[in-house]
Design a protein around this motif. Sequence first.
Motif, mmCIF file in Angstrom:
data_model
loop_
_atom_site.group_PDB
_atom_site.id
_atom_site.type_symbol
_atom_site.label_atom_id
_atom_site.label_comp_id
_atom_site.label_asym_id
_atom_site.label_seq_id
_atom_site.Cartn_x
_atom_site.Cartn_y
_atom_site.Cartn_z
ATOM 1 N N ILE A 98 0.794 -1.195 -0.055
ATOM 2 C CA ILE A 98 -0.072 -0.103 -0.014
ATOM 3 C C ILE A 98 0.802 1.247 0.076
ATOM 4 C CG2 ILE A 98 -0.189 -0.030 2.604
ATOM 5 C CD1 ILE A 98 -3.099 1.262 2.263
ATOM 6 N N LEU A 111 -0.622 -6.443 -6.706
ATOM 7 C CA LEU A 111 -1.586 -5.511 -6.633
ATOM 8 C C LEU A 111 -0.707 -4.331 -5.266
ATOM 9 C CD1 LEU A 111 -4.492 -3.927 -6.355
ATOM 10 C CD2 LEU A 111 -4.980 -5.407 -4.633
ATOM 11 N N MET A 155 -1.935 -1.290 -3.314
ATOM 12 C CA MET A 155 -3.241 -0.518 -2.784
ATOM 13 C C MET A 155 -2.958 1.052 -2.462
ATOM 14 S SD MET A 155 -4.258 -3.212 0.255
ATOM 15 C CE MET A 155 -6.010 -2.030 0.565
ATOM 16 N N GLU A 202 -12.019 1.299 -2.117
ATOM 17 C CA GLU A 202 -11.795 0.678 -3.627
ATOM 18 C C GLU A 202 -10.495 -0.426 -3.764
ATOM 19 O OE1 GLU A 202 -13.463 4.872 -3.948
ATOM 20 O OE2 GLU A 202 -11.898 3.684 -2.630
ATOM 21 N N SER A 203 -9.515 0.035 -2.997
ATOM 22 C CA SER A 203 -8.468 -0.900 -2.935
ATOM 23 C C SER A 203 -8.941 -2.395 -2.162
ATOM 24 C CB SER A 203 -7.273 -0.305 -2.085
ATOM 25 O OG SER A 203 -6.920 0.793 -2.987
ATOM 26 N N ASN A 263 -0.861 4.767 -8.317
ATOM 27 C CA ASN A 263 -2.476 5.500 -8.367
ATOM 28 C C ASN A 263 -2.793 5.085 -9.783
ATOM 29 O OD1 ASN A 263 -4.458 7.165 -7.080
ATOM 30 N ND2 ASN A 263 -3.932 8.358 -8.911
ATOM 31 N N LEU A 269 -3.799 1.357 -10.172
ATOM 32 C CA LEU A 269 -4.821 1.096 -9.494
ATOM 33 C C LEU A 269 -6.454 1.353 -10.238
ATOM 34 C CD1 LEU A 269 -6.143 0.322 -6.419
ATOM 35 C CD2 LEU A 269 -6.538 2.616 -6.217
#
Length: 491
Positions: free
Chosen positions: A162, A305, A307, A314-315, A379, A382
């Motif tokens: 993240i 992934l 986040m 949303e993540s 970002n 994502l």
Amino acid sequence: MSPHLLLPIPPGAVTEAAPRPLALFPSSDIHLLLRAWMFLLPSLPRLPGLQLRQPWAPSPRPAVSSCPPRQRLVFLKTHKSGSSSVLNLLHRYGDRHGLRFALPDRYQFGYPRLFQASRVKGYRPQGGVGTQTPFHILCHHMRFNLKEVLQVMPSDSFFFSIVRDPAALARSAFSYYKSTSSAFRKAPSLAAFLANPRAFYRSGARGDHYARNLLWFDFGLPFPPEMRPKRGNLHPPRDPNAPEIHILPSATGPRAQTIDPNAVFQPVSTVADGRGQTGSPASLDLGSSSFIQWGLAWLDSIFDLVMVAEYFDESLVLLADALCWGLDDVVGFVHNAQAGGEQGHDTVGNSGLTPEDRQLTARARAWNNLDWALYVHFNRSLWARIEQYGQSRLESAVAKLRARREALAKHCLEGGEALDPKYISDRRFRPFQFGSAKVLGYRLRSGLSPHDREECERLATPELQYKDKLDAKQFPPTVSVPLKASRLLSP
């Protein structure tokens, strides 16, 4: 490398998921990249067995029965980015399903040193005596070190992390690490620090990794030569003036960064076999922006992934989808939030900020330029992934997630929200207090049924106490049996 990776997404544009950059290169270029990383990171040896991940692309939604949940997970817990809330959901999931955690002896894996497999409690090197009990989840604080992580976790684990806007991260880190970082400790305020950071910051000084590019540091990436401490010169050269940075408000179009084109980090192109290609780090000026692009490409090859804290819910929906988990598996409460800050997670945008706050935000992003590159990159990826997932489908799932969280808070918590720690008398739920701001926690309602209380306790337990609980479960203390008197008297 395709130069579109960090370009702004026009408002209203429909984008495709950005391909993972390493998959675009021939294998010879990939080997050049790995050799370059070995040069930059002497601690990272050649990894012949590592399989670089393929470009992410959505697959047809499988039936529930044909979608086994992923349970081999590596979560890089970055600092001050909402990662404690993610850790809680991993603790709860593993606890409920009887999964085995790769735990540190204390609470971190030797941070700020690079992660070492030997710091995992109960770890035995391959080929050692006895059979290695497999680990399912590695998720506690560390500075990422892929080679050593792969000694503990299988290569097909789901890797995720993240990131957070460096401006918001700087505000939180300054408050939390003021006593730990010498740079922060000497500065009277964050505004004073960012107005002239080199008056306080010394590259390589104890604790000063918290004061600049903390995300880049946590990801274990090497720093460009101009940012490395030099013998006899602890102050790197002054950064060039950063251009004005603009952000789309969170309610406007695709929530991606809009930045001055002059601020975009562009790869350096070379010509090989008549085709434009991106040169490897070995052939580039390592102080140039291409150094940053190669770092981002390397992360893209590893992490499934990443986040974004500002779009936390949303993540979470995307995480649940990628892991084939239900929404109840990822719903939870905010942990390690500081009093006086926003409950939940920040929203991107300059709307509503004073001119002073906008200036502080721009300065924080310029000072933490490597973190800003990370943030812009992930970002964008994502929101490219969200476009593939489906905007309306995402909004429906986020609404369900938030409704479920609100219902759980009303059912489980005294007052339905986080409280000042002075109101939390039960030490099992009182979060560790560190830094100048109070860390909020939770108190459970009375009258809960035994079943509900067990689940509410999982939701409210802070990370340190939950780690101790998992540790006791995996490594139960041995009970020594007292010797009989007859044996004590015998010769």
